[in-house]
Enzyme design. Structure first.
Site, PDB file in Angstrom:
ATOM      1  N   LYS A   1      -9.567  -2.162   0.985  1.00 32.44           N
ATOM      2  CA  LYS A   1      -9.384  -1.052   1.921  1.00 32.44           C
ATOM      3  C   LYS A   1     -10.096   0.220   1.453  1.00 32.44           C
ATOM      4  O   LYS A   1     -10.657   0.957   2.262  1.00 32.44           O
ATOM      5  CB  LYS A   1      -7.897  -0.764   2.121  1.00 32.44           C
TER       6      LYS A   1
ATOM      7  N   CYS B   1      -0.074  -7.908  12.028  1.00 30.55           N
ATOM      8  CA  CYS B   1       0.136  -8.135  13.462  1.00 30.55           C
ATOM      9  C   CYS B   1      -0.586  -9.379  13.954  1.00 30.55           C
ATOM     10  O   CYS B   1      -0.726  -9.579  15.150  1.00 30.55           O
ATOM     11  CB  CYS B   1      -0.318  -6.920  14.264  1.00 30.55           C
TER      12      CYS B   1
ATOM     13  N   ASP C   1     -10.330  -9.775   8.306  1.00 29.61           N
ATOM     14  CA  ASP C   1      -9.726  -8.461   8.074  1.00 29.61           C
ATOM     15  C   ASP C   1     -10.668  -7.276   8.257  1.00 29.61           C
ATOM     16  O   ASP C   1     -10.259  -6.254   8.787  1.00 29.61           O
ATOM     17  CB  ASP C   1      -9.145  -8.417   6.656  1.00 29.61           C
TER      18      ASP C   1
ATOM     19  N   ASN D   1      -4.001 -14.899  11.763  1.00 37.66           N
ATOM     20  CA  ASN D   1      -3.626 -16.006  12.653  1.00 37.66           C
ATOM     21  C   ASN D   1      -4.618 -16.166  13.794  1.00 37.66           C
ATOM     22  O   ASN D   1      -4.998 -17.282  14.168  1.00 37.66           O
ATOM     23  CB  ASN D   1      -2.228 -15.778  13.217  1.00 37.66           C
TER      24      ASN D   1
ATOM     25  N   ARG E   1       0.850  -1.193   0.000  1.00 36.88           N
ATOM     26  CA  ARG E   1       0.000   0.000   0.000  1.00 36.88           C
ATOM     27  C   ARG E   1       0.885   1.241   0.000  1.00 36.88           C
ATOM     28  O   ARG E   1       1.911   1.279   0.665  1.00 36.88           O
ATOM     29  CB  ARG E   1      -0.876   0.048   1.251  1.00 36.88           C
TER      30      ARG E   1
ATOM     31  N   TYR F   1      -0.754  -3.385  -7.199  1.00 36.29           N
ATOM     32  CA  TYR F   1      -0.716  -4.137  -5.943  1.00 36.29           C
ATOM     33  C   TYR F   1      -2.100  -4.156  -5.287  1.00 36.29           C
ATOM     34  O   TYR F   1      -2.841  -3.173  -5.315  1.00 36.29           O
ATOM     35  CB  TYR F   1       0.311  -3.531  -4.985  1.00 36.29           C
TER      36      TYR F   1
ATOM     37  N   LYS G   1      -3.852 -10.703  12.706  1.00 35.18           N
ATOM     38  CA  LYS G   1      -5.309 -10.829  12.642  1.00 35.18           C
ATOM     39  C   LYS G   1      -5.724 -12.159  12.033  1.00 35.18           C
ATOM     40  O   LYS G   1      -6.585 -12.855  12.556  1.00 35.18           O
ATOM     41  CB  LYS G   1      -5.926  -9.681  11.821  1.00 35.18           C
TER      42      LYS G   1
ATOM     43  N   SER H   1      -2.043  -3.912  10.410  1.00 36.67           N
ATOM     44  CA  SER H   1      -1.718  -4.905   9.387  1.00 36.67           C
ATOM     45  C   SER H   1      -0.479  -5.702   9.760  1.00 36.67           C
ATOM     46  O   SER H   1       0.486  -5.174  10.312  1.00 36.67           O
ATOM     47  CB  SER H   1      -1.486  -4.212   8.048  1.00 36.67           C
TER      48      SER H   1
ATOM     49  N   HIS I   1     -11.532  -2.171  10.641  1.00 37.72           N
ATOM     50  CA  HIS I   1     -10.422  -3.048  10.278  1.00 37.72           C
ATOM     51  C   HIS I   1     -10.339  -4.150  11.325  1.00 37.72           C
ATOM     52  O   HIS I   1      -9.427  -4.170  12.154  1.00 37.72           O
ATOM     53  CB  HIS I   1      -9.147  -2.197  10.240  1.00 37.72           C
TER      54      HIS I   1
ATOM     55  N   ASP J   1      -2.248 -20.426  22.336  1.00 40.89           N
ATOM     56  CA  ASP J   1      -2.456 -20.304  23.778  1.00 40.89           C
ATOM     57  C   ASP J   1      -3.275 -19.073  24.151  1.00 40.89           C
ATOM     58  O   ASP J   1      -3.316 -18.678  25.309  1.00 40.89           O
ATOM     59  CB  ASP J   1      -1.099 -20.267  24.490  1.00 40.89           C
ATOM     60  N   ASN J   2      -3.937 -18.466  23.179  1.00 43.72           N
ATOM     61  CA  ASN J   2      -4.709 -17.261  23.463  1.00 43.72           C
ATOM     62  C   ASN J   2      -6.142 -17.556  23.916  1.00 43.72           C
ATOM     63  O   ASN J   2      -6.953 -16.648  24.036  1.00 43.72           O
ATOM     64  CB  ASN J   2      -4.731 -16.343  22.237  1.00 43.72           C
TER      65      ASN J   2
ATOM     66  N   ARG K   1       1.822 -12.136  -0.581  1.00 41.61           N
ATOM     67  CA  ARG K   1       0.434 -12.428  -0.191  1.00 41.61           C
ATOM     68  C   ARG K   1      -0.097 -13.732  -0.775  1.00 41.61           C
ATOM     69  O   ARG K   1       0.333 -14.196  -1.825  1.00 41.61           O
ATOM     70  CB  ARG K   1      -0.465 -11.298  -0.690  1.00 41.61           C
TER      71      ARG K   1
END
Length: 638
Positions: free
Chosen positions: A262, A306, A329, A310, A104, A253, A308, A304, A282, A559-560, A433
């Protein structure tokens, strides 16, 4: 600004005949490669005709969204060398972009409004707003006239009708993207509900207008790298929220060219939500079912790259818990007649960061993109498999390879060069990606396409905070939770053009995606949470906290899922020692993981006050200012 660049005004019924005559005049010199132009509504015809006259494509291709159409475009791109089949998988393809077009481009992304402060806050003189960039209508007209006339010469103009959200759903919205990129057509097919059914549902209604060009008309007078046309020097992504319009130029892109993502689903949609009384955020959406069978739905916002995706596809390590993903997302959320907050995932696919994704970090994502997927800027092995950083251990375990065998693996990196594990540089671009259908996810929720959405019980904010911030805490109230979200910070990642490990403010994880004045956005959140609405609880998490030698204190995503008995602290409710099930975890420093260092937080609150004063200024809602003052008092009393 040329006539074709101006916003389309609403049509009166008695004007249809006149418009049809004008449209026929403008379109008759451009061939229709595919589709029935005459069957389109007058509004759609006018949109296509005016932009075709402006951009001068070789012809018009009206997409029907069929599998046959998709396969035909894929075959042509494989023949031209744009796509490479990944022969180890079913219908999976690799695309390499120009190395100058990989992320982006936030510095070239603009909101265009008549009043500057509809877009940005009243910041002090000399302070550059980070929550969006404003461009005047006059300057915007000049920028368009400097880019779009004739920009599609020699290329087909694809007409891509798409729905964000299930077609016909009460919170869904329709857009039409005009693009000269067949790569965009393929990805929009995966990421949205696209094609003839959308046009049927649209009828004579209005729609979000999306105009995209790679900005490289034929004959091309410069070298095209990796068969990827783009024009990096003239990139511009501009939004006209009042007109519900997006103009994107120069980049192919995903974040800049897949305008349903977005641009529409966040920047334009949050303006629509402001007008209609809902939120475009978001955020991931996930269902969490406990051992007793009770399911609760959570929306979570992270900057982004970080984690999400997963988290949305988490595989719990605690027995008896189950996760099902609704979206990874973006969430569109609206309070229902029963007062509860409901959310839909407006997208139909996943557009996730590949590096770091593995069966250990995200087994469900790995299973989702084993077929019918497009990979961009990843590496390829000699066996036709994808490869990126984070898969080394997995390859050793799956294939039983030694270190020597792994290092001897023949790899073609994202730049198209031969590469081996251990060589300099990266095999895959850090922002490479995968694009895959959400329906293929093994844990996709059965209600993921429910038109009314799923009820949200909790909202989570979080970011990469190496120190000072505990693993998890709950806000005291809806108002306090909004402050928590407003003060989200995170270490910068490769999803944008920022480089280096700098901790940046990313309020509500919306910093790059804010579509209007951020102070009004915060007030919108405050207003929606008032009675009779039943606002969900708000939490903050930080599983990126590190020890002094830079090792993560918390072991991993699986483990969250743990328990939630809490104690009150200055910043919110944190779990009591012993309340979280730590069975099976490596020994960890609980006190450090949950600590709230006074000196750190005193410094943090001073910096946060400065941020809000400089970036929101007089637009900061009084309720948020009061929450900030209360937080400061509690921290000083530690």
């Amino acid at each position: 600004m040329t006539e074709e660049c101006r916003s389309l005004k609403p049509l009166e019924n008695d004007a249809y005949q006149v418009v049809t005559e004008v449209v026929t005049h403008k379109i008759n010199h451009i061939p229709i490669y595919k589709g029935d132009f005459a069957s389109l509504s007058p509004k759609v015809q006018r949109f296509i005709a005016e932009k075709a006259e402006l951009m001068n494509p070789s012809g018009i291709y009206i997409c029907d969204g069929s599998q046959k159409e998709f396969d035909t475009i894929v075959d042509k791109l494989v023949e031209r060398g744009v796509l490479t089949p990944l022969k180890a998988y079913e219908n999976c393809y690799l695309c390499r972009t120009d190395p100058r077009d990989v992320a982006r481009v936030e510095s070239k992304t603009w909101m265009v409004t008549k009043d500057k402060y509809d877009s940005v806050c009243h910041t002090p003189e000399g302070v550059r707003p980070i929550m969006g960039q404003w461009m005047s209508e006059e300057q915007f007209g000049k920028e368009l006239d400097n880019r779009f006339p004739g920009c599609m010469a020699g290329r087909p103009m694809y007409v891509v009708p798409f729905s964000m959200g299930p077609i016909g759903g009460p919170l869904s919205k329709i857009g039409i993207e005009l693009t000269d990129s067949s790569y965009v057509v393929l990805c929009m097919k995966i990421m949205t509900r696209m094609g003839a059914k959308v046009l049927e549902a649209l009828g004579d209604q209005d729609f979000v207008r999306c105009i995209h060009s790679v900005g490289l008309p034929r004959p091309v007078r410069q070298k095209v790298i990796n068969h990827w046309p783009c024009n990096p020097e003239k990139v511009m992504i501009a939004h006209r929220p009042k007109e519900r319009e997006i103009w994107s130029f120069g980049s192919g892109y995903g974040g800049n060219s897949l305008l349903g993502k977005k641009c529409f689903a966040l920047r334009i949609a949050c303006n629509i939500g402001y007008d209609e009384g809902w939120l475009a955020e978001h955020m991931l959406i996930m269902g969490i079912t406990n051992p007793e069978g009770k399911e609760r739905f959570v929306a979570a916002a992270f900057p982004s790259a970080c984690g999400k995706t997963n988290l949305a596809m988490l595989t719990p390590t605690v027995p008896g818990w189950k996760i099902r993903v609704v979206g990874d997302d973006i969430a569109w959320m609206k309070f229902g007649e029963d007062g509860r907050l409901y959310a839909i995932n407006p997208e139909a696919g996943f557009f996730g960061v590949a590096p770091g994704t593995s069966h250990k970090t995200n087994a469900m994502a790995m299973e989702t993109f084993q077929k019918n997927s497009i990979f961009t800027n990843v590496a390829e092995t000699a066996d036709g498999e994808y490869f990126w950083e984070g898969l080394e251990k997995e390859l050793r375990q799956q294939k039983g390879w030694s270190e020597e065998q792994l290092h001897n693996l023949e790899i073609t990196n994202w730049l198209g060069d031969r590469w081996h594990v251990g060589d300099e540089g990266k095999a895959a671009h850090p922002n490479s990606r995968f694009t895959c259908p959400a329906s293929q996810c093994p844990i996709i929720h059965p209600d993921w396409e429910a038109p009314q959405g799923v009820p949200i019980d909790a909202i989570i904010f979080g970011g990469r905070r190496p120190e000072g911030v505990p693993l998890v805490f709950e806000s005291f109230s809806w108002q306090h939770g909004i402050l928590v979200g407003a003060l989200v910070k995170s270490e910068a990642t490769a999803a944008a053009e920022h480089v280096g490990k700098q901790v940046m403010h990313d309020p509500m994880a919306m910093r790059p995606f804010m579509g209007y004045n951020y102070g009004r956005y915060l007030q919108h959140w405050l207003d929606l949470g008032k009675a009779p609405h039943k606002a969900p609880k708000i939490f903050h998490v930080n599983w990126f906290r590190e020890t002094s030698d830079h090792k993560f204190l918390w072991p991993g995503f699986g483990d969250n899922i743990r328990n939630d008995i809490a104690v009150e602290t200055a910043i919110g409710y944190v779990p009591k020692r012993g309340s979280i099930n730590l069975e099976g975890l490596p020994r960890l420093d609980w006190n450090e993981l949950m600590s709230i260092p006074k000196s750190y937080w005193e410094e943090d609150i001073d910096e946060s006050k400065h941020f809000l004063e400089s970036q929101v200024g007089s637009d900061l809602p009084s309720e948020i200012q009061q929450e900030l003052d209360n937080l400061e008092k509690r921290i000083h009393a530690l």
